[in-house]
Design a protein around this motif. Structure first.
Motif, PDB file in Angstrom:
ATOM      1  N   ASN A  27       1.034  -1.255  -0.122  1.00 52.26           N
ATOM      2  CA  ASN A  27       0.228  -0.473   0.002  1.00 52.26           C
ATOM      3  C   ASN A  27       0.976   1.564  -0.018  1.00 52.26           C
ATOM      4  O   ASN A  27       0.420   1.878  -0.575  1.00 52.26           O
ATOM      5  N   LEU A  28       2.063   1.255   0.137  1.00 48.57           N
ATOM      6  CA  LEU A  28       2.588   2.231   0.194  1.00 48.57           C
ATOM      7  C   LEU A  28       3.370   2.460  -1.174  1.00 48.57           C
ATOM      8  O   LEU A  28       4.296   3.634  -1.239  1.00 48.57           O
ATOM      9  N   ARG A  29       3.712   1.412  -0.745  1.00 47.43           N
ATOM     10  CA  ARG A  29       4.793   1.440  -2.729  1.00 47.43           C
ATOM     11  C   ARG A  29       3.413   1.895  -3.516  1.00 47.43           C
ATOM     12  O   ARG A  29       3.575   3.235  -4.248  1.00 47.43           O
ATOM     13  N   PHE A  30       2.173   1.549  -3.615  1.00 47.53           N
ATOM     14  CA  PHE A  30       1.267   1.858  -4.321  1.00 47.53           C
ATOM     15  C   PHE A  30       0.483   3.857  -3.355  1.00 47.53           C
ATOM     16  O   PHE A  30       0.345   4.626  -4.968  1.00 47.53           O
ATOM     17  N   GLN A  31       1.192   3.978  -2.928  1.00 47.94           N
ATOM     18  CA  GLN A  31       1.049   5.509  -2.510  1.00 47.94           C
ATOM     19  C   GLN A  31       2.118   6.406  -3.000  1.00 47.94           C
ATOM     20  O   GLN A  31       1.408   7.599  -3.623  1.00 47.94           O
ATOM     21  N   LYS A  32       2.829   5.720  -3.055  1.00 51.39           N
ATOM     22  CA  LYS A  32       4.256   6.787  -3.117  1.00 51.39           C
ATOM     23  C   LYS A  32       3.707   6.565  -4.938  1.00 51.39           C
ATOM     24  O   LYS A  32       4.894   7.949  -5.298  1.00 51.39           O
ATOM     25  N   ALA A  33       3.750   5.577  -5.493  1.00 51.17           N
ATOM     26  CA  ALA A  33       3.259   5.898  -7.076  1.00 51.17           C
ATOM     27  C   ALA A  33       2.379   6.708  -7.787  1.00 51.17           C
ATOM     28  O   ALA A  33       2.412   7.439  -8.236  1.00 51.17           O
ATOM     29  N   THR A  34       1.393   6.930  -6.567  1.00 49.97           N
ATOM     30  CA  THR A  34       0.712   8.018  -6.901  1.00 49.97           C
ATOM     31  C   THR A  34       0.713   9.360  -6.855  1.00 49.97           C
ATOM     32  O   THR A  34      -0.377  10.331  -6.409  1.00 49.97           O
ATOM     33  N   GLY A  35       1.764   9.738  -5.788  1.00 52.39           N
ATOM     34  CA  GLY A  35       1.564  11.030  -5.449  1.00 52.39           C
ATOM     35  C   GLY A  35       1.359  11.323  -3.727  1.00 52.39           C
ATOM     36  O   GLY A  35       0.707  12.460  -3.629  1.00 52.39           O
TER      37      GLY A  35
END
Length: 62
Positions: A27-35
């Motif tokens: 989830n953190l990686r996903f949040q990072k990718a979407t800013g």
């Protein structure tokens, strides 16, 4: 999460914790990718926690 806290848990609890941490990491990686990631330090904390849990799991299997 402290290593001493991890060592007191059973193997089943450690496996559950590992699954929870891996989901959080995704989830953190996903949040990072979407800013959308606000706490960038949490990514590193989760990575270290995963490593601690895996280390203790290996110690308990030996």
């Amino acid at each position: 999460m402290k290593a001493a806290d991890i060592r007191t848990k059973t193997v089943d609890e450690l496996n559950d914790e590992l699954v929870r941490l891996k989901k959080e990491q995704f989830n953190l990686r996903f949040q990072k990718a979407t800013g959308q990631l606000e706490n960038t330090a949490r990514v590193r904390q989760v990575r270290h926690d995963i490593a601690r849990v895996q280390t203790v799991l290996r110690e308990k299997h030996v």
